[in-house]
Structure formats: C-alpha cells, structure tokens
Write a protein that holds these residues in place. Structure first.
Motif, mmCIF file in Angstrom:
data_model
loop_
_atom_site.group_PDB
_atom_site.id
_atom_site.type_symbol
_atom_site.label_atom_id
_atom_site.label_comp_id
_atom_site.label_asym_id
_atom_site.label_seq_id
_atom_site.Cartn_x
_atom_site.Cartn_y
_atom_site.Cartn_z
ATOM 1 N N MET A 154 -22.227 -11.634 -68.757
ATOM 2 C CA MET A 154 -21.028 -12.354 -68.353
ATOM 3 C C MET A 154 -20.822 -12.164 -66.852
ATOM 4 N N GLY A 186 -22.720 -17.288 -70.827
ATOM 5 C CA GLY A 186 -21.735 -18.328 -71.080
ATOM 6 C C GLY A 186 -22.222 -19.722 -70.760
ATOM 7 N N ASN A 271 -12.905 -23.567 -76.847
ATOM 8 C CA ASN A 271 -13.313 -22.374 -76.111
ATOM 9 C C ASN A 271 -13.083 -21.100 -76.914
ATOM 10 N N GLU A 275 -15.957 -18.369 -77.313
ATOM 11 C CA GLU A 275 -15.875 -16.982 -76.864
ATOM 12 C C GLU A 275 -16.172 -16.022 -78.013
ATOM 13 N N ASP A 276 -15.560 -16.270 -79.160
ATOM 14 C CA ASP A 276 -15.780 -15.392 -80.308
ATOM 15 C C ASP A 276 -17.240 -15.392 -80.727
ATOM 16 N N LEU A 279 -19.578 -13.480 -78.025
ATOM 17 C CA LEU A 279 -19.420 -12.029 -78.025
ATOM 18 C C LEU A 279 -19.902 -11.409 -79.330
ATOM 19 N N THR A 295 -14.128 -13.834 -67.022
ATOM 20 C CA THR A 295 -14.905 -12.630 -67.298
ATOM 21 C C THR A 295 -14.003 -11.511 -67.811
ATOM 22 N N GLN A 297 -11.194 -11.934 -69.442
ATOM 23 C CA GLN A 297 -10.846 -12.300 -70.820
ATOM 24 C C GLN A 297 -11.954 -11.880 -71.779
ATOM 25 N N GLU A 298 -13.197 -12.184 -71.420
ATOM 26 C CA GLU A 298 -14.324 -11.831 -72.277
ATOM 27 C C GLU A 298 -14.467 -10.315 -72.410
ATOM 28 N N GLN A 301 -11.773 -9.125 -74.796
ATOM 29 C CA GLN A 301 -12.041 -9.607 -76.153
ATOM 30 C C GLN A 301 -13.170 -8.787 -76.776
ATOM 31 N N ASP A 302 -14.179 -8.479 -75.965
ATOM 32 C CA ASP A 302 -15.255 -7.627 -76.460
ATOM 33 C C ASP A 302 -14.733 -6.229 -76.778
#
Length: 362
Positions: A154, A186, A271, A275-276, A279, A295, A297-298, A301-302
């Motif tokens: 990412m 991504g 989106n 994203e889900d 990851l 980045t 956000q990712e 979330q991870d």
C-alpha cells in the motif's frame, strides 16, 4: 447432509469439456456470461434442476426449457458497459481498450462515467448490477490467488514516476516477488504502480530497471495527462515478462486510473468491498509505504482485522519510513497501543527503508 457441489463454468471450453464426458445433469452448474445460442440441442436433453445461467445468451426456446426444467435463469441487463457476471479478472488490455483514441475512450473511463451516473440516479437495478459485478470479481480474485502466498503493498497514489520514492517502491516489488510472494496492490498509480512494475522486473538487472523507470518518467503524473501517462506505461509493459502480479483498484476513485503493470486486475465499483477484499487476501502480510488518507485508512482497517483475528492468525504489518509514520502522520503510537491491546504487537514493524522489510515479513 453432504455439501452441495457447485461448478462455475466461465468459458465455452469448460462447458465443452463437461459435455464431452457424457454429463446428464447440470445440477450445481453455474454458467456465467456465455453465448449459448448454438447449444440448444446439446443442453436441452440434460436435467436442468439446480443449475443457474447468469447473464448468458440463450435462444427463447432454450430459456423456456431451462426454466421449465428447474434452472434459474438470470437475464443479461441491457445498456451496461460491463458484464455483471464476468468470470475472470480484468487485464490491462481490456481496461485500456480504445486508448488509441485517448483515455476517455477506454473501457475503464466509460465504466467510471457509468458508475457516477448510477450513483446519481439511485436506480436499484443499476445498484444490483454493480453488486453482482463486484461479487463476480471477488470470486475471480479468490481463484487467481489460490495456492499463492500474497503480500500487499500500500502507498500513495501521488508518487510521481522518476522520483526516489518511486524507484524505492519498484525495488520493494522486485524483492517481494523474488522471495516467491505474489505482489498485490491497490492497482492505481504512484507507489502501487511502482510495486506492480517491480514484480514484473523481478528477473531484470539494474540497468533494465533503470531504463524502464526512465522511460516512464517522461510522463511522470497522470493528473490531467491520463492518455500520455497510460501510453508511456503501455510501451514499457509490452517489453516485460508476464510475471503474475495483482491490482485491486476501484471506480469509486475513478480519477485514479489503474496502472498497466498489474497482469490481473480486480476492479470494483464499491470501494468498501474492494478494501476489505484486498486486505483480507494478503495472507503473507502488508507493507505500507508512505501515503496519506487512503493508505492510513487501509492501515487501520488492516489493524482492525488483526485486532479481531483468531489467536496466531494476525498477518504482519510493516510500515516503511520512520519519519513519515512517527512525525508527518504519527500513526505508529496508536498502532502500537492497538497491537498491545489486541495481542499482535509482535506482528507490527516500523522500518527505515525497504532493506529491512525482508526480515520483518520473516
């Protein structure tokens, strides 16, 4: 009760192979987006109970016989620039079909314009078509990644070609691919493009890598110059080996065109699902290069997925760039606190440069 066996049939060659075995029943068959107008006689005699035909071209008589025989027949949705039932991931050639007439003429640009209109119209049918498409792409991505250890990269989409940061991301992609990992990003420009490019250059020498980056630097930024940016990449990509590398972009951020170095592209309309999916699929861990809003956000979330993961199942998180992640965007202290509380502190790493990524991933 035994699990029901489902068989996805995504090409006519697959269907021909099944018919050649003398199959009598289509139970569990899921035929996606196939032109079956020449298959009336071959399919009419089979038991259709439990089969499903998703957006296939069928004659009216075959359609009636399939439905009467117990099959589910979901019709094609007219007026879409894409197939909601596609069975395979995209290729750059598909997404950039029409580039000779400029980026705005490409399939990718047309799909983006459709998605904007669909969101504005709030049409339930269009929303259903987009959801069906994203489900199909998610399924195809799972098939493409089966049997691979996948590592995510990412990073920021604003990283220009020819910069030191871009070259660093290329080197990261090379290193990861060299360790036998499937590199997934991504799918957009900047650091994502560089990592996908690096994976394609895994067998290249330094002079070849430098030459590719220098050629790309002639069109450094996609903003307002999408056509030149894409054409420069197409020239470089034409000379590269087809080393498999994955891009997972979204039309939600349609102003960020997909890069041409991911050999397989899982492009989503939603989106959140993109994203889900991205990851969740990176079982070998994720490397976070310097980036901004997306980045970050990712990253969290991870971290959330690791926080709630079963014991021993948290995947490594490697943040590259100590100054960036502790001063410019100081997320590291919060990530440390979450990791301590969530029991995955030994799975997070803050490193100064890509030279330390190998040891962090283990």
């Amino acid at each position: 009760m035994a699990a029901r066996r489902v068989r996805e049939i995504e090409t006519l060659d697959e269907l021909d192979g099944l018919l050649a075995t003398g199959a009598r029943s289509m139970r569990g068959w899921r035929l996606q987006g196939l032109d079956l107008r020449e298959y009336d006689d071959r399919l009419a005699g089979l038991d259709a109970t439990g089969a499903a035909f998703l957006g296939c071209w069928t004659s009216p008589s075959l359609t009636d016989r399939l439905r009467d025989g117990g099959a589910v027949v979901l019709p094609r949705i007219e007026g879409l620039p894409f197939s909601p039932y596609r069975g395979l991931l995209y290729t750059p050639a598909e997404l950039y079909a029409g580039l000779e007439d400029g980026y705005e003429a490409t399939f990718d640009a047309r799909a983006y314009r459709w998605s904007v209109d669909a969101r504005v119209e709030h049409d339930a049918l269009l929303a259903a078509a987009a959801a069906l498409h994203d489900h199909a792409v998610d399924d195809a991505l799972g098939e493409a990644l089966a049997g691979h250890r996948t590592v995510g990269v990412m990073g920021g989409h604003k990283l220009d070609r020819g910069t030191d940061g871009y070259r660093t991301a290329v080197e990261l992609g090379r290193r990861l691919a060299g360790h036998g990992l499937l590199v997934a990003t991504g799918g957009g420009p900047g650091a994502m493009e560089a990592a996908n490019l690096g994976a394609r250059l895994v067998e290249a020498d330094e002079a070849e890598v430098d030459a590719a980056v220098e050629r790309l630097a002639e069109a450094p930024d996609h903003v307002g110059a999408e056509t030149a940016w894409a054409r420069a990449a197409a020239v470089v990509a034409a000379d590269l080996p087809e080393t498999t590398t994955i891009g997972v972009p979204t039309w939600f951020y349609g102003h960020e065109p997909p890069n041409l170095f991911a050999t397989h592209v899982a492009k989503f309309f939603a989106n959140a699902r993109r994203e889900d999916t991205l990851l969740r699929r990176c079982d070998a861990g994720i490397v976070f290069l310097p980036g901004a809003g997306g980045t970050v956000q990712e990253l969290f979330q991870d971290a959330c997925e690791n926080y709630y993961a079963a014991e021993g199942e948290a995947a490594p998180m490697v943040l590259v760039g100590r100054e960036h992640w502790t001063e410019r965007l100081p997320v590291w202290p919060l990530l440390q606190a979450l990791a301590e509380q969530g029991g995955f502190a030994e799975r997070i790493f803050l490193v100064d440069d890509v030279d330390a990524v190998d040891d962090a991933l283990g």
